[in-house]
Design a protein around this motif. Structure first.
Motif, PDB file in Angstrom:
ATOM      1  N   ILE A  14       0.840  -1.203   0.000  1.00 25.75           N
ATOM      2  CA  ILE A  14       0.000   0.000   0.000  1.00 25.75           C
ATOM      3  C   ILE A  14       0.879   1.258   0.000  1.00 25.75           C
ATOM      4  CG2 ILE A  14      -1.594   1.378   1.423  1.00 25.75           C
ATOM      5  CD1 ILE A  14      -2.848  -1.361   2.280  1.00 25.75           C
ATOM      6  N   ILE A  15       1.900   1.267   0.837  1.00 22.49           N
ATOM      7  CA  ILE A  15       2.809   2.415   0.921  1.00 22.49           C
ATOM      8  C   ILE A  15       3.535   2.625  -0.397  1.00 22.49           C
ATOM      9  CG2 ILE A  15       4.982   3.200   1.962  1.00 22.49           C
ATOM     10  CD1 ILE A  15       3.871   2.110   4.653  1.00 22.49           C
ATOM     11  N   LEU A  16       4.021   1.547  -1.012  1.00 20.60           N
ATOM     12  CA  LEU A  16       4.731   1.678  -2.296  1.00 20.60           C
ATOM     13  C   LEU A  16       3.808   2.247  -3.369  1.00 20.60           C
ATOM     14  CD1 LEU A  16       6.900  -1.570  -2.314  1.00 20.60           C
ATOM     15  CD2 LEU A  16       7.695   0.787  -2.015  1.00 20.60           C
ATOM     16  N   HIS A  17       2.554   1.841  -3.377  1.00 25.07           N
ATOM     17  CA  HIS A  17       1.601   2.390  -4.334  1.00 25.07           C
ATOM     18  C   HIS A  17       1.340   3.878  -4.075  1.00 25.07           C
ATOM     19  CE1 HIS A  17       0.873  -1.714  -5.625  1.00 25.07           C
ATOM     20  NE2 HIS A  17       0.227  -1.205  -6.664  1.00 25.07           N
ATOM     21  N   ARG A  18       1.242   4.248  -2.813  1.00 24.57           N
ATOM     22  CA  ARG A  18       1.056   5.669  -2.478  1.00 24.57           C
ATOM     23  C   ARG A  18       2.262   6.489  -2.909  1.00 24.57           C
ATOM     24  NH1 ARG A  18       2.874   8.212   1.862  1.00 24.57           N
ATOM     25  NH2 ARG A  18       2.891   6.390   3.227  1.00 24.57           N
ATOM     26  N   LEU A  19       3.462   5.979  -2.642  1.00 25.26           N
ATOM     27  CA  LEU A  19       4.680   6.683  -3.050  1.00 25.26           C
ATOM     28  C   LEU A  19       4.754   6.811  -4.573  1.00 25.26           C
ATOM     29  CD1 LEU A  19       7.203   5.093  -0.526  1.00 25.26           C
ATOM     30  CD2 LEU A  19       6.396   7.471  -0.528  1.00 25.26           C
ATOM     31  N   ALA A  20       4.370   5.761  -5.283  1.00 29.74           N
ATOM     32  CA  ALA A  20       4.357   5.807  -6.757  1.00 29.74           C
ATOM     33  C   ALA A  20       3.395   6.890  -7.239  1.00 29.74           C
ATOM     34  CB  ALA A  20       3.972   4.444  -7.333  1.00 29.74           C
ATOM     35  N   CYS A  21       2.238   6.995  -6.612  1.00 32.97           N
ATOM     36  CA  CYS A  21       1.260   8.031  -6.976  1.00 32.97           C
ATOM     37  C   CYS A  21       1.810   9.425  -6.710  1.00 32.97           C
ATOM     38  CB  CYS A  21      -0.049   7.833  -6.223  1.00 32.97           C
ATOM     39  SG  CYS A  21      -1.027   6.459  -6.832  1.00 32.97           S
ATOM     40  N   GLN A  22       2.504   9.596  -5.600  1.00 36.11           N
ATOM     41  CA  GLN A  22       3.096  10.897  -5.289  1.00 36.11           C
ATOM     42  C   GLN A  22       4.168  11.267  -6.310  1.00 36.11           C
ATOM     43  OE1 GLN A  22       4.389  10.315  -1.233  1.00 36.11           O
ATOM     44  NE2 GLN A  22       2.421  10.960  -0.386  1.00 36.11           N
ATOM     45  N   ASP A  96      21.137  18.209 -15.622  1.00 35.45           N
ATOM     46  CA  ASP A  96      19.873  18.930 -15.779  1.00 35.45           C
ATOM     47  C   ASP A  96      18.620  18.062 -15.595  1.00 35.45           C
ATOM     48  OD1 ASP A  96      20.989  21.457 -16.148  1.00 35.45           O
ATOM     49  OD2 ASP A  96      21.375  21.028 -18.255  1.00 35.45           O
ATOM     50  N   LYS A  97      18.749  16.928 -14.915  1.00 31.48           N
ATOM     51  CA  LYS A  97      17.603  16.062 -14.627  1.00 31.48           C
ATOM     52  C   LYS A  97      17.153  16.253 -13.188  1.00 31.48           C
ATOM     53  CE  LYS A  97      17.657  13.637 -18.497  1.00 31.48           C
ATOM     54  NZ  LYS A  97      16.650  13.788 -19.488  1.00 31.48           N
ATOM     55  N   LYS A  98      15.919  15.890 -12.932  1.00 30.22           N
ATOM     56  CA  LYS A  98      15.427  15.811 -11.565  1.00 30.22           C
ATOM     57  C   LYS A  98      15.758  14.405 -11.079  1.00 30.22           C
ATOM     58  CE  LYS A  98      11.662  19.002 -12.414  1.00 30.22           C
ATOM     59  NZ  LYS A  98      10.207  19.153 -12.542  1.00 30.22           N
ATOM     60  N   VAL A  99      16.540  14.321 -10.033  1.00 33.59           N
ATOM     61  CA  VAL A  99      16.984  13.041  -9.496  1.00 33.59           C
ATOM     62  C   VAL A  99      16.203  12.738  -8.224  1.00 33.59           C
ATOM     63  CG1 VAL A  99      18.923  11.807  -8.455  1.00 33.59           C
ATOM     64  CG2 VAL A  99      19.303  13.263 -10.450  1.00 33.59           C
ATOM     65  N   VAL A 100      15.644  11.525  -8.154  1.00 33.00           N
ATOM     66  CA  VAL A 100      14.991  11.070  -6.931  1.00 33.00           C
ATOM     67  C   VAL A 100      15.876   9.969  -6.346  1.00 33.00           C
ATOM     68  CG1 VAL A 100      12.928  10.080  -5.882  1.00 33.00           C
ATOM     69  CG2 VAL A 100      12.703  11.580  -7.877  1.00 33.00           C
ATOM     70  N   LEU A 101      16.555  10.285  -5.236  1.00 31.52           N
ATOM     71  CA  LEU A 101      17.344   9.286  -4.522  1.00 31.52           C
ATOM     72  C   LEU A 101      16.390   8.446  -3.692  1.00 31.52           C
ATOM     73  CD1 LEU A 101      20.328  11.479  -3.242  1.00 31.52           C
ATOM     74  CD2 LEU A 101      20.312   9.914  -5.199  1.00 31.52           C
ATOM     75  N   ILE A 102      16.594   7.126  -3.717  1.00 31.19           N
ATOM     76  CA  ILE A 102      15.659   6.206  -3.059  1.00 31.19           C
ATOM     77  C   ILE A 102      16.427   5.280  -2.121  1.00 31.19           C
ATOM     78  CG2 ILE A 102      13.984   4.360  -3.436  1.00 31.19           C
ATOM     79  CD1 ILE A 102      13.481   5.623  -6.216  1.00 31.19           C
ATOM     80  N   ASP A 103      15.974   5.218  -0.863  1.00 31.28           N
ATOM     81  CA  ASP A 103      16.578   4.300   0.100  1.00 31.28           C
ATOM     82  C   ASP A 103      15.477   3.688   0.955  1.00 31.28           C
ATOM     83  OD1 ASP A 103      18.676   2.897   1.178  1.00 31.28           O
ATOM     84  OD2 ASP A 103      19.585   4.596   2.206  1.00 31.28           O
ATOM     85  N   ASP A 104      15.813   2.602   1.658  1.00 30.73           N
ATOM     86  CA  ASP A 104      14.789   1.947   2.467  1.00 30.73           C
ATOM     87  C   ASP A 104      14.578   2.636   3.806  1.00 30.73           C
ATOM     88  OD1 ASP A 104      17.233   1.048   3.493  1.00 30.73           O
ATOM     89  OD2 ASP A 104      16.563  -1.015   3.776  1.00 30.73           O
ATOM     90  N   VAL A 105      15.664   3.009   4.492  1.00 24.90           N
ATOM     91  CA  VAL A 105      15.545   3.638   5.809  1.00 24.90           C
ATOM     92  C   VAL A 105      16.412   4.893   5.856  1.00 24.90           C
ATOM     93  CG1 VAL A 105      15.903   3.341   8.303  1.00 24.90           C
ATOM     94  CG2 VAL A 105      15.171   1.397   6.923  1.00 24.90           C
ATOM     95  N   LEU A 106      15.817   6.002   6.269  1.00 17.72           N
ATOM     96  CA  LEU A 106      16.570   7.231   6.537  1.00 17.72           C
ATOM     97  C   LEU A 106      16.821   7.256   8.031  1.00 17.72           C
ATOM     98  CD1 LEU A 106      17.779   9.968   5.830  1.00 17.72           C
ATOM     99  CD2 LEU A 106      15.472  10.939   5.956  1.00 17.72           C
ATOM    100  N   TYR A 107      18.093   7.185   8.394  1.00 16.59           N
ATOM    101  CA  TYR A 107      18.465   7.098   9.803  1.00 16.59           C
ATOM    102  C   TYR A 107      19.215   8.371  10.192  1.00 16.59           C
ATOM    103  CZ  TYR A 107      20.601   4.954  14.000  1.00 16.59           C
ATOM    104  OH  TYR A 107      21.036   4.671  15.266  1.00 16.59           O
ATOM    105  N   LEU A 131      13.374   9.976  -1.466  1.00 14.96           N
ATOM    106  CA  LEU A 131      12.255   9.101  -1.151  1.00 14.96           C
ATOM    107  C   LEU A 131      12.778   7.994  -0.257  1.00 14.96           C
ATOM    108  CD1 LEU A 131       9.526   7.711  -3.449  1.00 14.96           C
ATOM    109  CD2 LEU A 131      10.853   6.133  -2.050  1.00 14.96           C
ATOM    110  N   THR A 132      12.079   7.745   0.848  1.00 12.25           N
ATOM    111  CA  THR A 132      12.488   6.686   1.749  1.00 12.25           C
ATOM    112  C   THR A 132      11.260   5.933   2.256  1.00 12.25           C
ATOM    113  OG1 THR A 132      13.794   6.191   3.738  1.00 12.25           O
ATOM    114  CG2 THR A 132      12.540   8.219   3.764  1.00 12.25           C
ATOM    115  N   LEU A 133      11.398   4.632   2.386  1.00 12.49           N
ATOM    116  CA  LEU A 133      10.298   3.819   2.903  1.00 12.49           C
ATOM    117  C   LEU A 133      10.049   4.128   4.376  1.00 12.49           C
ATOM    118  CD1 LEU A 133       8.266   1.470   2.326  1.00 12.49           C
ATOM    119  CD2 LEU A 133      10.047  -0.072   3.201  1.00 12.49           C
ATOM    120  N   GLY A 150       7.457   6.853   3.323  1.00 11.82           N
ATOM    121  CA  GLY A 150       6.435   5.827   3.464  1.00 11.82           C
ATOM    122  C   GLY A 150       5.824   5.845   4.841  1.00 11.82           C
ATOM    123  N   ARG A 151       6.670   5.738   5.847  1.00 12.60           N
ATOM    124  CA  ARG A 151       6.197   5.706   7.230  1.00 12.60           C
ATOM    125  C   ARG A 151       7.239   6.346   8.119  1.00 12.60           C
ATOM    126  NH1 ARG A 151       3.673   1.174  10.582  1.00 12.60           N
ATOM    127  NH2 ARG A 151       3.516   2.172  12.594  1.00 12.60           N
TER     128      ARG A 151
END
Length: 179
Positions: A14-22, A96-107, A131-133, A150-151
């Protein structure tokens, strides 16, 4: 050592789908946007998001890459444990791109700081988002906050967040582990 489930497989989905929509809401066709999963565990989040965006929302083409930050970390060669490098797989420029860095946990934010330095090897991005889960909000050492989370988890003291992925550990689940 005790652990409790923070997120079940269904909740992760559910969270991954919400993040994809965002992401879709902010980047539409992804023409000028690239997704970069941080090695080793952010790649699972990036791959899942890419799959959702392509299969369920019809996004035709998304540049997706994987970035190893091992040699950019500020704790490289500081501890007794030898850090093992992963593979960087980015076959495009981020100029000149928009970069989305993605990780599982932001600590602490230190991995993201390393990723900000490492990504410069592939060009100068127009913009960088995070973006972080899981966002462990009370553990930050650096002033880094996610654009997409995500949470949010309030893990304290000796508590750790452990994310398991089907592709790696055989199941999707997030635990809060007490040390």
């Amino acid at each position: 050592m005790g652990q409790r489930v923070l997120l079940s497989e269904k909740e992760i989905n559910i969270i991954l789908h919400r993040l994809a929509c965002q992401l879709l809401e902010n980047h539409l066709d992804f023409k000028d946007t690239v997704l970069i999963g941080l090695q080793p565990r952010g790649i699972f989040v990036a791959k899942r998001l890419m799959q959702i965006l392509k299969e369920e929302y019809g996004v035709a083409h998304i540049h997706t890459g994987f970035l190893d930050i091992t040699f950019y970390r500020d704790d490289f060669r500081r501890g007794d444990k030898v850090l093992e490098a992963n593979k960087t797989d980015i076959d495009f420029l981020v100029e000149d791109k928009k970069v989305v860095l993605i990780d599982d946990v932001l600590y602490t934010g230190r991995s993201i700081r390393a990723a900000l330095t490492a990504i410069q090897s592939f060009g100068r991005p127009k913009e960088i988002e995070l973006l972080t889960l899981i966002d462990r909000r009370f553990s930050r050492h650096l002033p880094i906050q996610p654009n997409y989370r995500g949470r949010q988890v309030d893990a304290i003291n000796d508590e750790k967040v452990k994310v398991l992925w089907k592709e790696n550990e055989g199941k999707d689940v997030v635990y809060l582990v007490k040390g």
